[in-house]
Design a protein around this motif. Structure first.
Motif, mmCIF file in Angstrom:
data_model
loop_
_atom_site.group_PDB
_atom_site.id
_atom_site.type_symbol
_atom_site.label_atom_id
_atom_site.label_comp_id
_atom_site.label_asym_id
_atom_site.label_seq_id
_atom_site.Cartn_x
_atom_site.Cartn_y
_atom_site.Cartn_z
ATOM 1 N N ILE A 191 -62.762 105.047 10.220
ATOM 2 C CA ILE A 191 -62.452 106.399 10.695
ATOM 3 C C ILE A 191 -62.977 107.402 9.679
ATOM 4 O O ILE A 191 -62.948 107.165 8.467
ATOM 5 N N PHE A 192 -63.496 108.519 10.188
ATOM 6 C CA PHE A 192 -64.112 109.553 9.361
ATOM 7 C C PHE A 192 -63.431 110.891 9.583
ATOM 8 O O PHE A 192 -62.939 111.184 10.675
ATOM 9 N N GLU A 193 -63.459 111.712 8.555
ATOM 10 C CA GLU A 193 -63.074 113.111 8.698
ATOM 11 C C GLU A 193 -63.897 113.906 7.681
ATOM 12 O O GLU A 193 -64.041 113.475 6.534
ATOM 13 N N VAL A 194 -64.426 115.047 8.110
ATOM 14 C CA VAL A 194 -65.261 115.873 7.230
ATOM 15 C C VAL A 194 -64.540 117.175 6.933
ATOM 16 O O VAL A 194 -64.052 117.846 7.849
ATOM 17 N N LYS A 195 -64.477 117.515 5.649
ATOM 18 C CA LYS A 195 -63.832 118.760 5.251
ATOM 19 C C LYS A 195 -64.800 119.593 4.420
ATOM 20 O O LYS A 195 -65.536 119.069 3.583
ATOM 21 N N ALA A 196 -64.793 120.897 4.689
ATOM 22 C CA ALA A 196 -65.666 121.819 3.957
ATOM 23 C C ALA A 196 -65.013 122.191 2.628
ATOM 24 O O ALA A 196 -63.797 122.371 2.549
ATOM 25 N N LYS A 197 -65.834 122.311 1.598
ATOM 26 C CA LYS A 197 -65.328 122.722 0.287
ATOM 27 C C LYS A 197 -65.149 124.241 0.253
ATOM 28 O O LYS A 197 -65.965 124.979 0.790
ATOM 29 N N GLY A 198 -64.086 124.682 -0.361
ATOM 30 C CA GLY A 198 -63.895 126.117 -0.586
ATOM 31 C C GLY A 198 -63.353 126.897 0.589
ATOM 32 O O GLY A 198 -63.295 128.125 0.541
ATOM 33 N N VAL A 199 -62.962 126.202 1.666
ATOM 34 C CA VAL A 199 -62.429 126.880 2.850
ATOM 35 C C VAL A 199 -61.222 126.106 3.359
ATOM 36 O O VAL A 199 -61.284 124.884 3.514
ATOM 37 N N GLN A 200 -60.127 126.808 3.609
ATOM 38 C CA GLN A 200 -58.931 126.170 4.156
ATOM 39 C C GLN A 200 -58.961 126.280 5.675
ATOM 40 O O GLN A 200 -58.564 127.285 6.248
ATOM 41 N N ILE A 201 -59.452 125.248 6.325
ATOM 42 C CA ILE A 201 -59.583 125.329 7.782
ATOM 43 C C ILE A 201 -59.338 123.989 8.467
ATOM 44 O O ILE A 201 -59.395 123.881 9.680
ATOM 45 N N GLY A 202 -59.032 122.933 7.734
ATOM 46 C CA GLY A 202 -58.894 121.622 8.355
ATOM 47 C C GLY A 202 -60.241 120.935 8.484
ATOM 48 O O GLY A 202 -61.241 121.362 7.908
ATOM 49 N N SER A 203 -60.285 119.880 9.264
ATOM 50 C CA SER A 203 -61.526 119.105 9.369
ATOM 51 C C SER A 203 -62.547 119.829 10.244
ATOM 52 O O SER A 203 -62.195 120.534 11.182
ATOM 53 N N ILE A 204 -63.827 119.645 9.928
ATOM 54 C CA ILE A 204 -64.913 120.219 10.731
ATOM 55 C C ILE A 204 -65.743 119.119 11.382
ATOM 56 O O ILE A 204 -66.792 119.367 11.967
ATOM 57 N N GLY A 205 -65.255 117.895 11.264
ATOM 58 C CA GLY A 205 -65.906 116.756 11.900
ATOM 59 C C GLY A 205 -65.011 115.542 11.770
ATOM 60 O O GLY A 205 -64.154 115.484 10.886
ATOM 61 N N GLY A 206 -65.191 114.577 12.653
ATOM 62 C CA GLY A 206 -64.389 113.364 12.578
ATOM 63 C C GLY A 206 -64.842 112.346 13.594
ATOM 64 O O GLY A 206 -65.608 112.656 14.516
ATOM 65 N N GLY A 207 -64.360 111.123 13.428
ATOM 66 C CA GLY A 207 -64.725 110.080 14.371
ATOM 67 C C GLY A 207 -64.297 108.724 13.877
ATOM 68 O O GLY A 207 -63.477 108.609 12.968
ATOM 69 N N GLY A 208 -64.888 107.684 14.467
ATOM 70 C CA GLY A 208 -64.532 106.338 14.052
ATOM 71 C C GLY A 208 -65.009 105.286 15.026
ATOM 72 O O GLY A 208 -65.705 105.569 15.999
ATOM 73 N N ARG A 209 -64.608 104.031 14.726
ATOM 74 C CA ARG A 209 -64.996 102.887 15.557
ATOM 75 C C ARG A 209 -63.914 102.610 16.593
ATOM 76 O O ARG A 209 -62.729 102.681 16.292
ATOM 77 N N TYR A 210 -64.361 102.336 17.823
ATOM 78 C CA TYR A 210 -63.420 102.154 18.925
ATOM 79 C C TYR A 210 -63.849 100.962 19.782
ATOM 80 O O TYR A 210 -64.167 101.086 20.956
ATOM 81 N N ASP A 211 -63.817 99.783 19.207
ATOM 82 C CA ASP A 211 -64.401 98.597 19.832
ATOM 83 C C ASP A 211 -63.799 98.223 21.182
ATOM 84 O O ASP A 211 -64.431 97.511 21.953
ATOM 85 N N ASN A 212 -62.603 98.665 21.479
ATOM 86 C CA ASN A 212 -61.949 98.216 22.711
ATOM 87 C C ASN A 212 -61.896 99.280 23.809
ATOM 88 O O ASN A 212 -61.251 99.067 24.830
ATOM 89 N N LEU A 213 -62.563 100.394 23.623
ATOM 90 C CA LEU A 213 -62.341 101.520 24.532
ATOM 91 C C LEU A 213 -62.754 101.240 25.974
ATOM 92 O O LEU A 213 -62.058 101.598 26.912
ATOM 93 N N THR A 214 -63.896 100.586 26.181
ATOM 94 C CA THR A 214 -64.358 100.360 27.556
ATOM 95 C C THR A 214 -63.540 99.293 28.280
ATOM 96 O O THR A 214 -63.651 99.163 29.496
ATOM 97 N N GLU A 215 -62.718 98.541 27.555
ATOM 98 C CA GLU A 215 -61.897 97.515 28.209
ATOM 99 C C GLU A 215 -60.949 98.126 29.237
ATOM 100 O O GLU A 215 -60.636 97.498 30.251
ATOM 101 N N VAL A 216 -60.466 99.331 28.970
ATOM 102 C CA VAL A 216 -59.530 99.959 29.914
ATOM 103 C C VAL A 216 -60.222 100.308 31.232
ATOM 104 O O VAL A 216 -59.562 100.589 32.233
ATOM 105 N N PHE A 217 -61.561 100.282 31.226
ATOM 106 C CA PHE A 217 -62.310 100.527 32.456
ATOM 107 C C PHE A 217 -62.875 99.219 33.028
ATOM 108 O O PHE A 217 -63.775 99.222 33.860
ATOM 109 N N GLY A 218 -62.342 98.084 32.546
ATOM 110 C CA GLY A 218 -62.706 96.789 33.096
ATOM 111 C C GLY A 218 -63.963 96.176 32.522
ATOM 112 O O GLY A 218 -64.467 95.183 33.048
ATOM 113 N N VAL A 219 -64.502 96.754 31.442
ATOM 114 C CA VAL A 219 -65.727 96.227 30.828
ATOM 115 C C VAL A 219 -65.403 95.824 29.396
ATOM 116 O O VAL A 219 -65.045 96.660 28.567
ATOM 117 N N LYS A 220 -65.526 94.531 29.093
ATOM 118 C CA LYS A 220 -65.168 94.018 27.771
ATOM 119 C C LYS A 220 -66.404 93.816 26.901
ATOM 120 O O LYS A 220 -67.532 93.837 27.364
#
Length: 454
Positions: free
Chosen positions: A302-331
């Motif tokens: 999992i990733f999160e990107v934060k800018a230096k010098g600014v208080q605003i929270g993350s400006i990017g994020g993501g990660g690995r989701y190996d099982n996501l398509t299983e809920v749509f019947g595709v393994k």
């Protein structure tokens, strides 16, 4: 009735649109440099496609769309009197605005997996909607800029995405730190503290550390029924003084008999090692074992990107989701993706003064209007300029020059062109620089050549 905007939405002026396009252009260029192809999906999906993918908190933030016509027609008086939103919602709404771009992408892959060339790399730049409480950097309608890879389990994809983040933000001149963790580490921590059945509650609380601090996280864990004994075992998570190597060594020790935790440590170690070999420093990529990203579908990095010098929270994020398509019947279709938060990136660049001056979408020349004959003559020159890719316009009325000057200045146009009877007779133009006040005369051919050479 006085017009107003819906909460959490915005209008964008010409300057704001130009600056947003500047950011998008750089992201799109880098997406394609890294081999990603464009994709667009509908603004709304079946409600069943979206629900159950973002956790309980995420499901509450999905904007539901009421069914067309008399949506209460099939609801009994008893059901209405009960006022049970969870029971009523599926009966009055079967569509919803997309919450993010990842789940619609997974739905697309599930529908078209037989025709896709794996690993399939796509990028997507479109708006999403969340029924969140509006605040600085958090809107109800906002753009996501995503890059995803499906069909590959290789950890090199994580390394590629770290590079994509750092290259893109470097070109935008935004100083950032990419924070890295792994859901397997979080699962290992839950097992270590004997709270595996409360993994979601644990990660959702931990993900709020930046917002509510250590005591706030502990309070929320207690409120979710996590024992004080478990919280005590996890106290080392809040020690921010250790470097990445010391943290990994400590985790290895605690995960001596927890296989999933060890897998997470090995994956993170590989990413950090290879990134270091590629010249990525610890100042750019940081291990953060409190990073959780409260979405149920992440299974690995999992990733999160934060800018230096600014208080605003993350400006990017993501990660690995190996099982996501299983809920749509595709393994067996592993995936990983990252997102750039366009709106927050904009706010960071605005606060730090990082937008270059050429992002201002100004018209280069405006031609004064002296009357019908002069306007026609000027329009012929304007056509030549536009054919060469130079922006120019004619003031539409033969108004007083003071009014035409005021229009040009308010619109940020730097040059006004005068063509009267004298200029028409000599095939020339008078060019006035509105910044310096300097005025010069030149032949039409010379002017067009000068304009195209700038």
């Amino acid at each position: 009735m006085k017009p107003s905007l819906a909460k959490g939405t915005r209008d964008f002026t010409a300057l704001e649109v130009a600056r947003r396009r500047y950011i998008i252009h750089i992201l799109q260029k880098n997406f394609e440099l890294f081999g990603f192809q464009p994709l667009e999906t509908p603004s709304f999906e079946n409600l069943s496609t979206l629900t159950g993918k973002y956790g309980e908190e995420g499901d509450r933030l999905i904007f539901k769309i009421l069914n067309s016509g008399d949506f209460l027609n099939k609801i009994s008086e008893e059901e209405l009197a009960e006022k049970n939103a969870k029971k009523l919602t599926p009966k009055i709404s079967d569509k919803a605005l997309r919450y993010d771009l990842t789940v619609p992408f997974a739905r697309f892959v599930a529908m078209h997996h037989g025709q896709l060339n794996f690993p399939y790399k796509r990028y997507q730049i479109q708006p999403v909607w969340r029924a969140d409480r509006p605040q600085k950097g958090r809107f109800r309608e906002f753009y996501q800029c995503d890059a995803d890879v499906v069909g590959s389990e290789s950890i090199w994809q994580e390394i590629e995405l770290v590079q994509l983040y750092l290259k893109s933000f470097s070109e935008l001149n935004v100083p950032v730190v990419v924070h890295l963790n792994n859901r397997k580490i979080l699962s290992g921590l839950a097992a270590y503290a004997d709270i595996s059945t409360q993994l979601i509650d644990f990660t959702v609380a931990l993900d709020k550390l930046d917002k509510i601090g250590k005591e706030g996280v502990i309070q929320e864990m207690r409120a979710k029924g996590i024992s004080d004994a478990a919280i005590q075992k996890l106290d080392f998570l809040f020690d921010t003084e250790r470097d990445d190597l010391a943290t990994l060594a400590l985790l290895k020790e605690k995960f001596s008999d927890i296989e999933i935790g060890r897998e997470g440590v090995d994956e993170v170690s590989f990413v950090l090692k290879q990134c270091l070999e590629l010249g990525i420093s610890a100042e750019q990529l940081k291990l953060d074992i409190t990073l959780a990203r409260g979405l149920d579908y992440y299974t690995g990095a999992i990733f999160e990107v934060k800018a230096k010098g600014v208080q605003i929270g993350s400006i990017g994020g993501g990660g690995r989701y190996d099982n996501l398509t299983e809920v749509f019947g595709v393994k067996n279709i592993p995936g990983i993706g990252i997102s750039f938060g366009l709106d927050r990136i904009y706010l960071v660049m605005e606060e730090l003064g990082l937008f270059p001056s050429h992002t201002e979408a100004n018209v280069k020349y405006i031609f004064a209007n002296y009357g019908e004959k002069e306007a026609l003559y000027a329009s012929q020159i304007i056509m030549q300029l536009r054919n060469k890719g130079i922006s120019a316009e004619l003031y539409p009325e033969a108004a007083k020059l003071k009014k035409q000057f005021a229009y040009a200045e308010k619109k940020g146009i730097r040059h006004i062109i005068f063509i009267g009877e004298k200029e028409m007779a000599t095939a020339s133009v008078a060019v006035k620089n509105l910044l310096t006040g300097e005025q010069t005369e030149m032949k039409v051919e010379e002017f067009i050549h000068h304009a195209t050479s700038l």
